[in-house]
Design a protein around this motif. Structure first.
Motif, mmCIF file in Angstrom:
data_model
loop_
_atom_site.group_PDB
_atom_site.id
_atom_site.type_symbol
_atom_site.label_atom_id
_atom_site.label_comp_id
_atom_site.label_asym_id
_atom_site.label_seq_id
_atom_site.Cartn_x
_atom_site.Cartn_y
_atom_site.Cartn_z
ATOM 1 N N ALA A 87 -38.219 17.569 51.803
ATOM 2 C CA ALA A 87 -38.555 17.335 50.390
ATOM 3 C C ALA A 87 -37.874 18.364 49.485
ATOM 4 O O ALA A 87 -37.380 18.019 48.405
ATOM 5 N N LEU A 88 -37.836 19.611 49.912
ATOM 6 C CA LEU A 88 -37.166 20.649 49.121
ATOM 7 C C LEU A 88 -35.659 20.415 49.078
ATOM 8 O O LEU A 88 -35.013 20.646 48.059
ATOM 9 N N TYR A 89 -35.096 19.949 50.172
ATOM 10 C CA TYR A 89 -33.671 19.608 50.204
ATOM 11 C C TYR A 89 -33.378 18.497 49.186
ATOM 12 O O TYR A 89 -32.377 18.553 48.468
ATOM 13 N N ALA A 90 -34.253 17.503 49.122
ATOM 14 C CA ALA A 90 -34.080 16.400 48.179
ATOM 15 C C ALA A 90 -34.156 16.880 46.730
ATOM 16 O O ALA A 90 -33.584 16.258 45.832
ATOM 17 N N LYS A 91 -34.830 17.992 46.501
ATOM 18 C CA LYS A 91 -34.928 18.564 45.159
ATOM 19 C C LYS A 91 -33.822 19.575 44.892
ATOM 20 O O LYS A 91 -33.855 20.278 43.895
ATOM 21 N N HIS A 92 -32.851 19.662 45.808
ATOM 22 C CA HIS A 92 -31.700 20.565 45.678
ATOM 23 C C HIS A 92 -32.125 22.033 45.613
ATOM 24 O O HIS A 92 -31.513 22.820 44.907
ATOM 25 N N MET A 93 -33.150 22.362 46.371
ATOM 26 C CA MET A 93 -33.628 23.739 46.412
ATOM 27 C C MET A 93 -32.689 24.570 47.278
ATOM 28 O O MET A 93 -32.264 24.127 48.345
ATOM 29 N N ASP A 94 -32.397 25.763 46.834
ATOM 30 C CA ASP A 94 -31.516 26.671 47.556
ATOM 31 C C ASP A 94 -32.080 26.945 48.944
ATOM 32 O O ASP A 94 -33.259 27.243 49.097
ATOM 33 N N LYS A 95 -31.223 26.859 49.950
ATOM 34 C CA LYS A 95 -31.641 27.041 51.349
ATOM 35 C C LYS A 95 -32.254 28.411 51.614
ATOM 36 O O LYS A 95 -33.206 28.540 52.381
ATOM 37 N N THR A 96 -31.706 29.455 50.981
ATOM 38 C CA THR A 96 -32.231 30.800 51.233
ATOM 39 C C THR A 96 -33.647 30.944 50.682
ATOM 40 O O THR A 96 -34.489 31.600 51.299
ATOM 41 N N ILE A 97 -33.913 30.329 49.547
ATOM 42 C CA ILE A 97 -35.272 30.365 48.982
ATOM 43 C C ILE A 97 -36.219 29.605 49.899
ATOM 44 O O ILE A 97 -37.319 30.087 50.217
ATOM 45 N N GLN A 98 -35.802 28.413 50.338
ATOM 46 C CA GLN A 98 -36.629 27.620 51.254
ATOM 47 C C GLN A 98 -36.985 28.428 52.491
ATOM 48 O O GLN A 98 -38.147 28.509 52.879
ATOM 49 N N LYS A 99 -35.963 29.001 53.105
ATOM 50 C CA LYS A 99 -36.158 29.736 54.349
ATOM 51 C C LYS A 99 -37.079 30.938 54.143
ATOM 52 O O LYS A 99 -37.992 31.170 54.934
#
Length: 169
Positions: free
Chosen positions: A95-107
């Motif tokens: 879901a975060l990927y679909a919102k174009h969230m930065d990978k480093t923030i997600q991780k």
């Protein structure tokens, strides 16, 4: 009086033909009412057909004035999806990927959550699903439970832990 599509519409408008000031006003109001991420704002401005330089200036203003903070948004999003939707890590990541969230923030945000928190969410879901599901064998029951938990975004290790030892806390 004829309807002028560029300035307004009966449903509140699509945003087409907005000036930079109008777009900024709408987006600041939107961000003041609820948490939003930069990806959502960029998508919205693209739909409004704003130029890239206007989008960059608006994003700079929104970030500088803390209307948008992707890490704050990510933390709230993860909390809500775990607490209210009972999602696992994989589904939240998607879901975060679909919102174009930065990978480093997600991780960063997701790595702060211990595996036990996901297991604490999954265990009651598995038990409830076990009571509601009919199967001809224990193997068939486990496969159904595994598919269910995987569709909720839980890892195979978390699923096995809850299926193999359902009564542990």
């Amino acid at each position: 009086m004829p309807f002028n599509r560029r300035t307004s519409s009966p449903s509140g408008g699509t945003g087409e033909g907005l000036t930079e000031e109008q777009a900024l006003t709408r987006l600041t109001a939107l961000c003041a009412n609820a948490e939003h991420c930069s990806g959502e704002m960029l998508d919205k401005m693209s739909r409004w057909e704003l130029s890239e330089e206007v989008q960059a200036r608006i994003m700079e203003h929104l970030i500088k004035n803390k209307y948008i903070d992707d890490e704050r948004y990510c933390r709230a999003f993860v909390h809500d999806k775990m607490e209210y939707n009972h999602w696992g890590r994989r589904k939240i990541e998607h879901a975060l990927y679909a919102k174009h969230m930065d990978k480093t923030i997600q991780k960063t945000v997701l790595d702060e959550i211990p595996d036990e928190d996901f297991i604490a969410i999954l265990r009651p879901l598995i038990e409830q699903k076990r009571r509601q599901t009919h199967a001809n064998s224990e193997y068939e029951m486990n496969m159904k439970l595994m598919r269910f938990a995987a569709s909720r975004g839980f890892t195979i290790d978390q699923i096995r832990q809850c299926i193999d030892a359902p009564d542990e806390l």
